[in-house]
Design a protein around this motif. Structure first.
Motif, PDB file in Angstrom:
ATOM      1  N   LYS A  84       0.824  -1.205   0.000  1.00  0.00           N
ATOM      2  CA  LYS A  84       0.000   0.000   0.000  1.00  0.00           C
ATOM      3  C   LYS A  84       0.856   1.251   0.000  1.00  0.00           C
ATOM      4  O   LYS A  84       0.582   2.214  -0.736  1.00  0.00           O
ATOM      5  CB  LYS A  84      -0.947  -0.014   1.206  1.00  0.00           C
ATOM      6  N   ALA A  85       1.925   1.240   0.813  1.00  0.00           N
ATOM      7  CA  ALA A  85       2.807   2.409   0.879  1.00  0.00           C
ATOM      8  C   ALA A  85       3.492   2.666  -0.463  1.00  0.00           C
ATOM      9  O   ALA A  85       3.731   3.823  -0.844  1.00  0.00           O
ATOM     10  CB  ALA A  85       3.854   2.205   1.970  1.00  0.00           C
ATOM     11  N   LYS A  86       3.796   1.613  -1.193  1.00  0.00           N
ATOM     12  CA  LYS A  86       4.467   1.755  -2.483  1.00  0.00           C
ATOM     13  C   LYS A  86       3.531   2.270  -3.581  1.00  0.00           C
ATOM     14  O   LYS A  86       3.980   2.896  -4.541  1.00  0.00           O
ATOM     15  CB  LYS A  86       5.030   0.400  -2.930  1.00  0.00           C
ATOM     16  N   LEU A  87       2.225   2.013  -3.440  1.00  0.00           N
ATOM     17  CA  LEU A  87       1.317   2.247  -4.556  1.00  0.00           C
ATOM     18  C   LEU A  87       0.244   3.309  -4.354  1.00  0.00           C
ATOM     19  O   LEU A  87      -0.221   3.909  -5.323  1.00  0.00           O
ATOM     20  CB  LEU A  87       0.618   0.925  -4.931  1.00  0.00           C
ATOM     21  N   GLU A  88      -0.187   3.559  -3.104  1.00  0.00           N
ATOM     22  CA  GLU A  88      -1.379   4.394  -2.939  1.00  0.00           C
ATOM     23  C   GLU A  88      -1.154   5.852  -3.323  1.00  0.00           C
ATOM     24  O   GLU A  88      -2.121   6.557  -3.640  1.00  0.00           O
ATOM     25  CB  GLU A  88      -1.909   4.302  -1.508  1.00  0.00           C
ATOM     26  N   ASN A  89       0.082   6.314  -3.313  1.00  0.00           N
ATOM     27  CA  ASN A  89       0.347   7.687  -3.753  1.00  0.00           C
ATOM     28  C   ASN A  89       0.442   7.795  -5.268  1.00  0.00           C
ATOM     29  O   ASN A  89       0.453   8.905  -5.820  1.00  0.00           O
ATOM     30  CB  ASN A  89       1.644   8.200  -3.121  1.00  0.00           C
ATOM     31  N   TYR A 139      -1.528   5.444  -7.388  1.00  0.00           N
ATOM     32  CA  TYR A 139      -2.790   4.981  -7.963  1.00  0.00           C
ATOM     33  C   TYR A 139      -3.877   5.019  -6.899  1.00  0.00           C
ATOM     34  O   TYR A 139      -3.665   4.565  -5.775  1.00  0.00           O
ATOM     35  CB  TYR A 139      -2.679   3.536  -8.463  1.00  0.00           C
ATOM     36  N   ASP A 140      -5.046   5.540  -7.258  1.00  0.00           N
ATOM     37  CA  ASP A 140      -6.156   5.416  -6.322  1.00  0.00           C
ATOM     38  C   ASP A 140      -6.796   4.042  -6.521  1.00  0.00           C
ATOM     39  O   ASP A 140      -6.509   3.338  -7.490  1.00  0.00           O
ATOM     40  CB  ASP A 140      -7.168   6.553  -6.477  1.00  0.00           C
ATOM     41  N   SER A 141      -7.658   3.646  -5.591  1.00  0.00           N
ATOM     42  CA  SER A 141      -8.196   2.288  -5.608  1.00  0.00           C
ATOM     43  C   SER A 141      -9.025   2.009  -6.864  1.00  0.00           C
ATOM     44  O   SER A 141      -9.076   0.875  -7.341  1.00  0.00           O
ATOM     45  CB  SER A 141      -9.037   2.029  -4.357  1.00  0.00           C
ATOM     46  N   ASN A 142      -9.665   3.034  -7.419  1.00  0.00           N
ATOM     47  CA  ASN A 142     -10.449   2.833  -8.644  1.00  0.00           C
ATOM     48  C   ASN A 142      -9.556   2.487  -9.834  1.00  0.00           C
ATOM     49  O   ASN A 142      -9.917   1.657 -10.676  1.00  0.00           O
ATOM     50  CB  ASN A 142     -11.281   4.076  -8.960  1.00  0.00           C
ATOM     51  N   GLU A 143      -8.388   3.120  -9.890  1.00  0.00           N
ATOM     52  CA  GLU A 143      -7.444   2.795 -10.960  1.00  0.00           C
ATOM     53  C   GLU A 143      -6.962   1.360 -10.850  1.00  0.00           C
ATOM     54  O   GLU A 143      -6.658   0.712 -11.862  1.00  0.00           O
ATOM     55  CB  GLU A 143      -6.242   3.739 -10.910  1.00  0.00           C
ATOM     56  N   VAL A 188      -6.769  -4.719  -2.379  1.00  0.00           N
ATOM     57  CA  VAL A 188      -6.547  -4.211  -3.734  1.00  0.00           C
ATOM     58  C   VAL A 188      -5.071  -3.921  -3.967  1.00  0.00           C
ATOM     59  O   VAL A 188      -4.498  -4.270  -5.012  1.00  0.00           O
ATOM     60  CB  VAL A 188      -7.381  -2.931  -3.982  1.00  0.00           C
ATOM     61  N   TYR A 189      -4.440  -3.297  -2.984  1.00  0.00           N
ATOM     62  CA  TYR A 189      -3.022  -2.950  -3.107  1.00  0.00           C
ATOM     63  C   TYR A 189      -2.119  -4.159  -2.846  1.00  0.00           C
ATOM     64  O   TYR A 189      -1.104  -4.335  -3.518  1.00  0.00           O
ATOM     65  CB  TYR A 189      -2.675  -1.808  -2.148  1.00  0.00           C
ATOM     66  N   GLU A 190      -2.493  -4.976  -1.864  1.00  0.00           N
ATOM     67  CA  GLU A 190      -1.672  -6.145  -1.543  1.00  0.00           C
ATOM     68  C   GLU A 190      -1.562  -7.113  -2.717  1.00  0.00           C
ATOM     69  O   GLU A 190      -0.549  -7.787  -2.885  1.00  0.00           O
ATOM     70  CB  GLU A 190      -2.267  -6.879  -0.335  1.00  0.00           C
ATOM     71  N   GLU A 191      -2.613  -7.164  -3.514  1.00  0.00           N
ATOM     72  CA  GLU A 191      -2.654  -8.103  -4.637  1.00  0.00           C
ATOM     73  C   GLU A 191      -2.434  -7.411  -5.987  1.00  0.00           C
ATOM     74  O   GLU A 191      -2.794  -7.946  -7.034  1.00  0.00           O
ATOM     75  CB  GLU A 191      -3.997  -8.832  -4.645  1.00  0.00           C
TER      76      GLU A 191
END
Length: 361
Positions: free
Chosen positions: A291-296, A298-302, A320-323
């Motif tokens: 999550k820390a690597k991706l949430e900044n 991509y938002d969850s909808n992307e 969503v982020y873990e997978e």
């Protein structure tokens, strides 16, 4: 010996081409596992990654005793594939997304949640054939590239977890001596969980197919977390698989992440490599880091869309982020490693269309 097969120690081997990323901790865990009492050989697959004490994506061979901890809690977890009657020519992802419904609740009141996927990397996925490498084998399997396929990845749910937990509470990490009361009790419960996991995949598939108003034909249903007794070099042994598909059970499907291809393959049995092949792409990032690597970025909808044009159903925002596809190795590097080791013949490549993870939070 092929250059994708690496000897790590006298008892530990690793299948990995120069293009396959392998976590150093996973290698340490693999070598440590080879030093367990009465361990004869261990082989890491190209999807090898760290687990809780022991690596995932490996086969472990022992004599005189076996280790339930090497199988883990999801006894019988595996992959099953169905040919559906959904025509690609009339494909509507919007319609499929609406119809697939919610399969997070058990199919019937059941202690072990029969008919559910569970969390983690489990999924149900509609796929389409994107390339056929071996027309003859594809034809012999009586498959239809004009229709969608359904891939289900799940295991024994609460049943397997309870079996391992009871064993760990009583025995910890130690192995069980062959033919002891404890060993025979575990084996009986293990076989029950193996059968339950197979039924669970079939029940999940039946629920999905029913929701989509289509029929399906089971093509394969193969576990990758289980224990079996084999003869190895003329002597009786126990073969543990943790995230490793057998090369002795017929056709196998090896999935990538939700944003990558899956490959239908014919395994080529190899005694030296413990009659095993990879079970998937294998993680590259630890769950806690995703999550820390991706949430900044991509938002969850992307994250509900992939580069291959497929969609994802997952209402658990952390999952969503873990997978995320980025958290996994390239499936092509895994396939390449096994081809170089002469472990598989690729039959077909499949592309995800719709991946179901969970409707729940």
């Amino acid at each position: 010996m092929d250059n994708s097969i690496q000897m790590l120690s006298e008892k530990a081997s690793l299948i990995a081409s120069k293009n396959t990323w392998i976590d150093g901790l996973a290698i340490e865990q693999l070598v440590a596992s080879s030093n367990l009492l009465n361990m004869s050989k261990v082989v890491g697959m190209p999807d090898l990654h760290p687990g809780q004490g022991h690596p995932i994506g490996a086969a472990f061979l022992s004599t005189k005793m076996f280790y339930p901890a090497l199988i883990g809690s999801d006894i019988g977890c595996g992959m099953a594939l169905w040919q559906t009657e959904i025509s690609i020519a009339k494909l509507s992802i919007d319609k499929l997304t609406r119809r697939i419904g919610d399969i997070d609740q058990p199919a019937e009141p059941h202690k072990y949640k029969l008919g559910t996927l569970g969390g983690g990397n489990h999924f149900a996925e509609l796929q389409k054939v994107s390339k056929i490498y071996n027309e003859q084998q594809f034809s012999e399997l009586q498959l239809n590239a004009k229709h969608l396929f359904l891939l289900v990845h799940t295991g024994s749910r609460g049943l397997g977890h309870g079996i391992l937990q009871q064993y760990m509470d009583e025995f910890g990490e130690q192995g069980l001596t062959a033919n002891s009361l404890a060993a025979n009790s575990y084996l009986a419960r293990h076989d029950n969980a193996l059968a339950f996991a197979k039924l669970n995949r079939q029940t999940v598939a039946a629920r999905v197919l029913d929701n989509l108003h289509t029929a399906g034909q089971e093509i394969l249903n193969v576990p990758h977390n289980f224990l079996e007794s084999i003869s190895w070099q003329g002597e009786s042994h126990f073969l543990h698989r943790k995230g490793a598909s057998p090369s002795t059970a017929g056709i196998v499907i090896i999935p990538g992440s939700r944003g990558d291809y899956s490959y239908l393959v014919k395994p080529l049995a190899n005694e030296d490599l413990l009659y095993s092949i990879a079970h998937g792409a294998g993680r590259k990032w630890r769950r806690a880091d995703c999550k820390a690597k991706l949430e900044n970025r991509y938002d969850s909808n992307e994250m509900m869309r992939t580069k291959l044009g497929s969609r994802v159903i997952c209402d658990d925002r952390d999952l969503v982020y873990e997978e995320a596809p980025q958290a996994y190795k390239s499936i092509d590097s895994v396939i390449e490693s096994m081809q170089q080791a002469n472990l598989i013949e690729v039959i077909a490549q499949l592309t995800p269309v719709l991946t179901y993870k969970t409707k729940g939070g």
